[in-house]
Design a protein around this motif. Structure first.
Motif, PDB file in Angstrom:
ATOM      1  N   ALA A   1      43.711 116.574 115.608  1.00  0.00           N
ATOM      2  CA  ALA A   1      45.085 116.330 116.052  1.00  0.00           C
ATOM      3  C   ALA A   1      46.084 116.632 114.938  1.00  0.00           C
ATOM      4  CB  ALA A   1      45.236 114.888 116.520  1.00  0.00           C
ATOM      5  N   ASP A   2      45.774 116.219 113.715  1.00  0.00           N
ATOM      6  CA  ASP A   2      46.650 116.501 112.580  1.00  0.00           C
ATOM      7  C   ASP A   2      46.733 118.005 112.314  1.00  0.00           C
ATOM      8  OD1 ASP A   2      47.079 113.788 112.219  1.00  0.00           O
ATOM      9  OD2 ASP A   2      45.462 113.584 110.765  1.00  0.00           O
ATOM     10  N   PHE A   3      45.621 118.705 112.505  1.00  0.00           N
ATOM     11  CA  PHE A   3      45.593 120.146 112.284  1.00  0.00           C
ATOM     12  C   PHE A   3      46.461 120.872 113.318  1.00  0.00           C
ATOM     13  CE2 PHE A   3      42.938 124.204 111.921  1.00  0.00           C
ATOM     14  CZ  PHE A   3      43.523 124.568 110.727  1.00  0.00           C
ATOM     15  N   VAL A   4      46.333 120.471 114.574  1.00  0.00           N
ATOM     16  CA  VAL A   4      47.162 121.067 115.629  1.00  0.00           C
ATOM     17  C   VAL A   4      48.633 120.757 115.386  1.00  0.00           C
ATOM     18  CG1 VAL A   4      47.666 121.036 118.109  1.00  0.00           C
ATOM     19  CG2 VAL A   4      45.296 121.018 117.326  1.00  0.00           C
ATOM     20  N   TYR A   5      48.912 119.547 114.914  1.00  0.00           N
ATOM     21  CA  TYR A   5      50.301 119.183 114.637  1.00  0.00           C
ATOM     22  C   TYR A   5      50.868 120.022 113.503  1.00  0.00           C
ATOM     23  CZ  TYR A   5      54.411 116.246 113.901  1.00  0.00           C
ATOM     24  OH  TYR A   5      55.709 115.793 113.780  1.00  0.00           O
ATOM     25  N   MET A   6      50.043 120.349 112.501  1.00  0.00           N
ATOM     26  CA  MET A   6      50.498 121.241 111.434  1.00  0.00           C
ATOM     27  C   MET A   6      50.835 122.615 112.004  1.00  0.00           C
ATOM     28  SD  MET A   6      48.572 122.732 108.044  1.00  0.00           S
ATOM     29  CE  MET A   6      47.841 124.037 109.037  1.00  0.00           C
ATOM     30  N   PHE A   7      50.005 123.109 112.924  1.00  0.00           N
ATOM     31  CA  PHE A   7      50.290 124.383 113.587  1.00  0.00           C
ATOM     32  C   PHE A   7      51.644 124.331 114.285  1.00  0.00           C
ATOM     33  CE2 PHE A   7      46.230 125.852 112.561  1.00  0.00           C
ATOM     34  CZ  PHE A   7      45.990 127.106 113.109  1.00  0.00           C
ATOM     35  N   LEU A   8      51.867 123.253 115.047  1.00  0.00           N
ATOM     36  CA  LEU A   8      53.123 123.121 115.789  1.00  0.00           C
ATOM     37  C   LEU A   8      54.309 123.036 114.847  1.00  0.00           C
ATOM     38  CD1 LEU A   8      54.558 122.749 118.519  1.00  0.00           C
ATOM     39  CD2 LEU A   8      54.181 120.294 118.279  1.00  0.00           C
ATOM     40  N   PHE A   9      54.200 122.206 113.815  1.00  0.00           N
ATOM     41  CA  PHE A   9      55.285 122.044 112.849  1.00  0.00           C
ATOM     42  C   PHE A   9      55.601 123.376 112.174  1.00  0.00           C
ATOM     43  CE2 PHE A   9      56.582 121.418 108.432  1.00  0.00           C
ATOM     44  CZ  PHE A   9      57.694 120.615 108.576  1.00  0.00           C
ATOM     45  N   GLY A  10      54.574 124.061 111.682  1.00  0.00           N
ATOM     46  CA  GLY A  10      54.794 125.335 111.010  1.00  0.00           C
ATOM     47  C   GLY A  10      55.334 126.392 111.944  1.00  0.00           C
ATOM     48  N   GLY A  11      54.798 126.442 113.171  1.00  0.00           N
ATOM     49  CA  GLY A  11      55.260 127.449 114.121  1.00  0.00           C
ATOM     50  C   GLY A  11      56.713 127.274 114.514  1.00  0.00           C
ATOM     51  N   VAL A  12      57.104 126.030 114.795  1.00  0.00           N
ATOM     52  CA  VAL A  12      58.496 125.766 115.184  1.00  0.00           C
ATOM     53  C   VAL A  12      59.450 126.063 114.037  1.00  0.00           C
ATOM     54  CG1 VAL A  12      60.136 123.947 115.824  1.00  0.00           C
ATOM     55  CG2 VAL A  12      57.907 124.081 116.962  1.00  0.00           C
ATOM     56  N   LEU A  13      59.126 125.573 112.837  1.00  0.00           N
ATOM     57  CA  LEU A  13      60.003 125.793 111.684  1.00  0.00           C
ATOM     58  C   LEU A  13      60.104 127.276 111.352  1.00  0.00           C
ATOM     59  CD1 LEU A  13      61.640 123.990 109.783  1.00  0.00           C
ATOM     60  CD2 LEU A  13      59.707 124.026 108.201  1.00  0.00           C
ATOM     61  N   MET A  14      58.986 127.976 111.430  1.00  0.00           N
ATOM     62  CA  MET A  14      58.976 129.404 111.115  1.00  0.00           C
ATOM     63  C   MET A  14      59.776 130.210 112.142  1.00  0.00           C
ATOM     64  SD  MET A  14      55.509 131.393 110.093  1.00  0.00           S
ATOM     65  CE  MET A  14      55.046 129.990 109.079  1.00  0.00           C
ATOM     66  N   THR A  15      59.679 129.808 113.401  1.00  0.00           N
ATOM     67  CA  THR A  15      60.434 130.491 114.451  1.00  0.00           C
ATOM     68  C   THR A  15      61.937 130.314 114.262  1.00  0.00           C
ATOM     69  OG1 THR A  15      58.607 130.206 116.022  1.00  0.00           O
ATOM     70  CG2 THR A  15      60.791 130.670 116.940  1.00  0.00           C
ATOM     71  N   LEU A  16      62.340 129.099 113.895  1.00  0.00           N
ATOM     72  CA  LEU A  16      63.768 128.845 113.668  1.00  0.00           C
ATOM     73  C   LEU A  16      64.292 129.680 112.507  1.00  0.00           C
ATOM     74  CD1 LEU A  16      63.902 124.956 114.131  1.00  0.00           C
ATOM     75  CD2 LEU A  16      64.692 126.721 115.723  1.00  0.00           C
ATOM     76  N   PHE A  17      63.553 129.702 111.394  1.00  0.00           N
ATOM     77  CA  PHE A  17      63.958 130.523 110.255  1.00  0.00           C
ATOM     78  C   PHE A  17      63.951 132.000 110.617  1.00  0.00           C
ATOM     79  CE2 PHE A  17      62.369 127.112 107.083  1.00  0.00           C
ATOM     80  CZ  PHE A  17      63.611 126.469 107.162  1.00  0.00           C
ATOM     81  N   GLY A  18      62.949 132.405 111.406  1.00  0.00           N
ATOM     82  CA  GLY A  18      62.847 133.797 111.797  1.00  0.00           C
ATOM     83  C   GLY A  18      64.019 134.253 112.651  1.00  0.00           C
ATOM     84  N   LEU A  19      64.509 133.374 113.515  1.00  0.00           N
ATOM     85  CA  LEU A  19      65.652 133.730 114.355  1.00  0.00           C
ATOM     86  C   LEU A  19      66.902 133.974 113.510  1.00  0.00           C
ATOM     87  CD1 LEU A  19      65.172 131.259 117.356  1.00  0.00           C
ATOM     88  CD2 LEU A  19      64.804 133.739 117.338  1.00  0.00           C
ATOM     89  N   PHE A  20      67.112 133.136 112.498  1.00  0.00           N
ATOM     90  CA  PHE A  20      68.278 133.305 111.641  1.00  0.00           C
ATOM     91  C   PHE A  20      68.180 134.580 110.801  1.00  0.00           C
ATOM     92  CE2 PHE A  20      68.777 128.678 112.314  1.00  0.00           C
ATOM     93  CZ  PHE A  20      70.113 128.667 112.702  1.00  0.00           C
ATOM     94  N   ALA A  21      66.956 134.968 110.447  1.00  0.00           N
ATOM     95  CA  ALA A  21      66.762 136.150 109.595  1.00  0.00           C
ATOM     96  C   ALA A  21      66.396 137.396 110.397  1.00  0.00           C
ATOM     97  CB  ALA A  21      65.669 135.868 108.572  1.00  0.00           C
ATOM     98  N   ASN A  22      66.449 137.288 111.741  1.00  0.00           N
ATOM     99  CA  ASN A  22      66.090 138.409 112.615  1.00  0.00           C
ATOM    100  C   ASN A  22      64.668 138.905 112.360  1.00  0.00           C
ATOM    101  OD1 ASN A  22      68.604 138.539 113.991  1.00  0.00           O
ATOM    102  ND2 ASN A  22      69.495 139.663 112.265  1.00  0.00           N
ATOM    103  N   LEU A  23      63.746 137.954 112.197  1.00  0.00           N
ATOM    104  CA  LEU A  23      62.326 138.275 112.019  1.00  0.00           C
ATOM    105  C   LEU A  23      61.581 137.812 113.267  1.00  0.00           C
ATOM    106  CD1 LEU A  23      61.879 136.981 108.355  1.00  0.00           C
ATOM    107  CD2 LEU A  23      62.210 139.352 109.085  1.00  0.00           C
ATOM    108  N   PHE A  24      60.821 138.719 113.860  1.00  0.00           N
ATOM    109  CA  PHE A  24      60.192 138.402 115.134  1.00  0.00           C
ATOM    110  C   PHE A  24      58.663 138.510 115.093  1.00  0.00           C
ATOM    111  CE2 PHE A  24      64.443 140.129 115.978  1.00  0.00           C
ATOM    112  CZ  PHE A  24      65.019 139.051 116.613  1.00  0.00           C
ATOM    113  N   PHE A  25      58.110 139.166 114.100  1.00  0.00           N
ATOM    114  CA  PHE A  25      56.665 139.291 113.975  1.00  0.00           C
ATOM    115  C   PHE A  25      56.217 138.422 112.798  1.00  0.00           C
ATOM    116  CE2 PHE A  25      58.265 143.221 115.840  1.00  0.00           C
ATOM    117  CZ  PHE A  25      57.519 143.267 117.019  1.00  0.00           C
ATOM    118  N   LEU A  26      55.791 137.204 113.126  1.00  0.00           N
ATOM    119  CA  LEU A  26      55.588 136.186 112.104  1.00  0.00           C
ATOM    120  C   LEU A  26      54.116 135.840 111.892  1.00  0.00           C
ATOM    121  CD1 LEU A  26      58.514 133.823 113.172  1.00  0.00           C
ATOM    122  CD2 LEU A  26      58.526 135.535 111.350  1.00  0.00           C
ATOM    123  N   GLY A  27      53.203 136.656 112.412  1.00  0.00           N
ATOM    124  CA  GLY A  27      51.781 136.361 112.251  1.00  0.00           C
ATOM    125  C   GLY A  27      51.352 136.306 110.807  1.00  0.00           C
ATOM    126  N   GLN A  28      51.803 137.267 109.997  1.00  0.00           N
ATOM    127  CA  GLN A  28      51.446 137.285 108.579  1.00  0.00           C
ATOM    128  C   GLN A  28      52.042 136.084 107.859  1.00  0.00           C
ATOM    129  OE1 GLN A  28      49.401 138.870 106.819  1.00  0.00           O
ATOM    130  NE2 GLN A  28      50.044 138.476 104.700  1.00  0.00           N
TER     131      GLN A  28
END
Length: 226
Positions: free
Chosen positions: A73-100
């Protein structure tokens, strides 16, 4: 042969198995697309896209089997936290391919939790684990890639590491990333009560009753014969 491959696949931890499978399928689609481009671009894209799933699988699995062992559960929550935060930063920086960037985040968290492990990069460079994200960023720079993606992954990884591992251990600090109960219900196996002790049974399989008196089938009010 097929059975051994299937068994090996099913032995991969659940979160790593699901996420790596999704990434491999996505990478396969990208490889098919790159075949319509020039030969050089195709070779470069294939090398780069194959390297990313290898890194992802390796460090994602080591995290899940290491510091997150028994804490799905903690591992999945880390995925969610990182994914949401990364998506928000990516939108501001016009970054859409965030797999790396997500892979670098996993590498960063693993490296900070294993600071004394010695690493070797292609047999040329020896260093300790915390330098690994920066070495990978330098490798991306040598390949001509933008390092913004790598910096985003390092930044999000550091935020998670600081909130989870550093700040709670500081004077006046506290744990801010509390895994929601619904995550524990869905992903963590129920744990047995450590204080639970089953009632003992006698040789006839008759349990002791709640009053601490053994039920022998004899009326307790019956007087003993003289």
């Amino acid at each position: 042969m097929a059975n051994s491959v299937t068994q090996e696949y099913m032995q991969i931890p659940a979160v790593t198995r699901a996420y790596t499978t999704a990434c491999v399928l996505t990478t396969a689609a990208v490889e098919v697309h790159t075949k319509t481009h020039s030969e050089f671009h195709s070779v470069f894209a294939l090398h780069n896209s194959r390297l990313a799933p290898v890194q992802l699988y390796r460090y994602c699995r080591m995290l899940e089997e290491g510091s997150f062992r028994g804490r799905t559960a903690d591992f999945v929550y880390m995925f969610l936290f990182g994914g949401v935060l990364m998506t928000l930063f990516g939108l501001f920086a016009n970054l859409f391919f965030l797999g790396q960037a997500f892979t670098i985040m996993l590498v960063y968290v693993w490296s900070r939790r294993n600071p004394y492990i010695r690493m070797n990069f292609f047999g040329l460079l020896n260093f300790q684990a915390p330098f690994l994200p920066w070495v990978l960023m330098g490798f991306s720079l040598l390949l001509g890639n933008s390092i913004v993606i790598d910096l985003l992954g390092i930044g999000v990884g550091h935020i998670y590491y600081f909130l989870e591992d550093v700040f709670p251990n500081q004077p006046g600090g506290r744990k801010l990333l509390a895994t929601p109960g619904i995550f524990r219900f869905l992903f963590d196996a129920p744990q047995e009560d450590p204080n639970y002790a089953p009632l003992p049974e006698d040789q006839d399989g008759i349990s002791w009753n709640g009053q601490g008196v053994e039920d022998t089938g004899q009326d307790q009010n019956e007087e003993d014969p003289q």
